[in-house]
Design an enzyme around this catalytic site. Structure first.
Site: not given
Ligand code: FAD
Length: 492
Positions: A31, A35-39, A473
């Site tokens: 990572e 940690f925990g990524g985007t969401c 209702h």
């Molecule tokens: C502003 C915003 C609002 C959102 N709101 C919603 C919502 O309301 N409802 C909904 O369903 N979805 C929402 N989403 C979308 C949702 O966040 C994503 O679909 C979801 O988090 C994807 O999860 P994931 O595990 O695929 O990727 P991510 O959570 O992005 O995790 C990927 C991880 O991989 C790591 N990584 C990437 N490349 C490498 C590498 N080469 N080496 C090491 N680590 C790496 C990254 O650092 C990251 O932590 C939103 C997104 C954004 C940006």
């Protein structure tokens, strides 16, 4: 060279499946970021923790509409940030600590960027080579930046640079007074609602003739009509160049030009803003992994190709023991889809490990992911929720469709809301009576769509859903009930 039984790349939804079933394996998690990524860190969760107060602020500012005297007097920006990020950051730190500490002795956290050098080998940024029998690629997606003069991609989201993405806007030290938002999709609309409601002077710059253009045409038009009443939107425009202000705190200038997508459009030559949010879309992180270079198959828009079992493909064949999930491979880019796929990947890994060599599990033993009736919501003002096909898609797929558009103001709860605008549109097949899709634009859309998602998931005919249960209702879901009752089916 270090060898692991299982390597996970990315700790968003990927971090979810790695439970005690894998305690006997030597595992590693790469990572490079939070940690925990985007969401958790910059996506669904913090945005909704901003959206809710924004909606409270908006209701206060518009309370006169309901014959209530109230006012919005400003937002405690540092207080709001502290409430949100003290919680988010603690979860991030806890997740990292759990994976790194004594409670997971079989696991190694690699806090670095990794990229592939062959299908089963990665190299870390610091040069260590790692091989693994099985790999789960859960590396997500990232904001896309345009190639526009005056925008330095390397400085975006760095302290003091006024051009930001969703990765940093919620952590700005001050609430922007003037904010320009480039884009008209989900993320652009959510931040436009947040900052407009908080009193910032927000201008949305949209290339197309409508906002949220991926929606069904009726829903997109309805949303654009309602949204543009309280939000500044320039349609048919795009930035031609960015000019930074002279000196600290000076506003920047965004030169505009017609996008060519809207006829007879009157685009201002330039606007000023303190902060510009770029929200034009997101792209899967496959390039940073060198996924194509090692032979993994990619979709035309750059995602990893996976099959129903979430197996990753190279040269048209599944790569033994390599799975992917979430935004790196999914067309949906939604957290609930990524979580579902993570569960499927976890289950399939257990089956694969039990089968012996990577990829040895028989295909009919594996679990398929379900992408049926995938819903989505936009938490803006008004809210939007969708599931299934648009009307055009249903017609193109050859269905004999029946469509009903019901106004919120047709039901008693809509009257209670002072006839706030909003629609429920349901598309169904005349013969099978099954719901093909639904689009809701209006208050609480993300909640009132759930009976339609359930009906589609379990193949319940629309007329049975309408008549086979009580509808409270006079609650707002009556607008969904009435839309269902308005569909016309082939007589039996
Ligand atoms: C502003 C915003 C609002 C959102 N709101 C919603 C919502 O309301 N409802 C909904 O369903 N979805 C929402 N989403 C979308 C949702 O966040 C994503 O679909 C979801 O988090 C994807 O999860 P994931 O595990 O695929 O990727 P991510 O959570 O992005 O995790 C990927 C991880 O991989 C790591 N990584 C990437 N490349 C490498 C590498 N080469 N080496 C090491 N680590 C790496 C990254 O650092 C990251 O932590 C939103 C997104 C954004 C940006």
């Amino acid at each position: 060279m270090t060898h692991y039984d299982l390597l996970l790349i990315g700790t968003g939804s990927g971090n979810m499946f790695l439970d005690k079933r894998f305690a006997g394996l030597k595992t590693a998690i790469a990572e490079e970021w939070h940690f925990g990524g985007t969401c958790l860190n910059v996506g669904c969760i913090p945005t909704k923790m901003f959206v809710y107060p924004a909606t409270v602020a908006e209701e206060a500012a518009h309370a006169r509409r309901y014959d209530v005297e109230a006012s919005f007097d400003g937002v405690d920006w540092p207080g709001l940030q502290e409430r949100i990020f003290s919680r988010v950051d603690a979860i991030e730190a806890g997740g990292r600590e759990y994976r790194s500490g004594d409670r997971q002795p079989n696991n190694t956290v690699i806090p670095e960027h990794v990229r592939f050098i062959d299908e089963k080998t990665v190299v870390t940024a610091s040069g260590e080579e790692i091989t693994a029998d099985r790999i789960v690629i859960a590396a997500g997606a990232a904001p896309t930046l345009p190639d526009t003069p005056g925008l330095d991609p390397a400085r975006v989201d760095t302290p003091g640079y006024p051009i930001v993405t969703s990765n940093s806007i919620m952590r700005l030290p001050e609430q922007p007074k003037r904010l320009a938002i480039v884009g008209s999709g989900v993320i652009a609309m959510e931040f436009a609602h947040i900052f407009t409601s908080f009193g910032s002077d927000v201008t949305v710059i949209a290339r197309g003739p409508r906002l949220l253009q991926d929606l069904d045409g009726t829903a997109s038009a309805e949303f654009t009509k309602i949204f543009t009443v309280d939000h500044n939107v320039i349609l048919g425009a795009q930035p031609a160049a960015y000019r930074l202000g002279d000196g600290e705190g000076a506003p920047m200038t965004i030169e505009l030009e017609p996008s060519g997508r809207v006829d007879d459009v009157d685009v201002p030559a330039a606007i000023e803003a303190d902060i510009v949010l770029i929200a034009i879309g997101r792209h899967p992180n496959t390039a940073g992994l060198d996924a194509a270079e090692v032979g993994y198959d990619l979709t035309p828009d750059g995602r990893l190709v996976v099959d129903a079992f979430q197996r990753v493909y190279a040269g048209g064949e599944p790569v033994p023991g390599v799975f992917a999930l979430g935004d790196i491979s999914s067309e949906h880019q939604l957290k609930h889809v990524a979580n579902h796929e993570a569960r499927v990947v976890g289950d399939n890994l257990v089956i694969d490990v039990a089968a012996g060599a990577p990829g040895a599990a028989a295909e009919d033993a594996l679990e398929a992911a379900s992408h049926k009736a995938v819903p989505a919501a936009v938490f803006t003002s008004p809210q939007v929720a969708t599931v299934g096909m648009t009307e055009d898609e249903a017609r193109q797929a050859g269905h004999d469709v029946t469509v009903k558009v019901q106004q919120y103001s047709d039901v008693a709860y809509g009257w209670a809301m002072a006839d706030d605008p909003g629609i429920v549109k349901i598309i169904a097949d005349r013969d099978s009576r099954l719901i093909l899709g639904a689009q809701i634009v209006g208050a609480e859309a993300s909640m009132i769509i759930q009976p339609l998602i359930q009906a589609m998931a379990f193949d319940q005919p629309a007329d049975e859903v309408a008549r086979g249960q009580y509808w409270i209702h006079p609650a707002l879901p009556e607008v969904v009930e009435n839309a269902l009752l308005g569909l016309e089916f082939t007589p039996r």
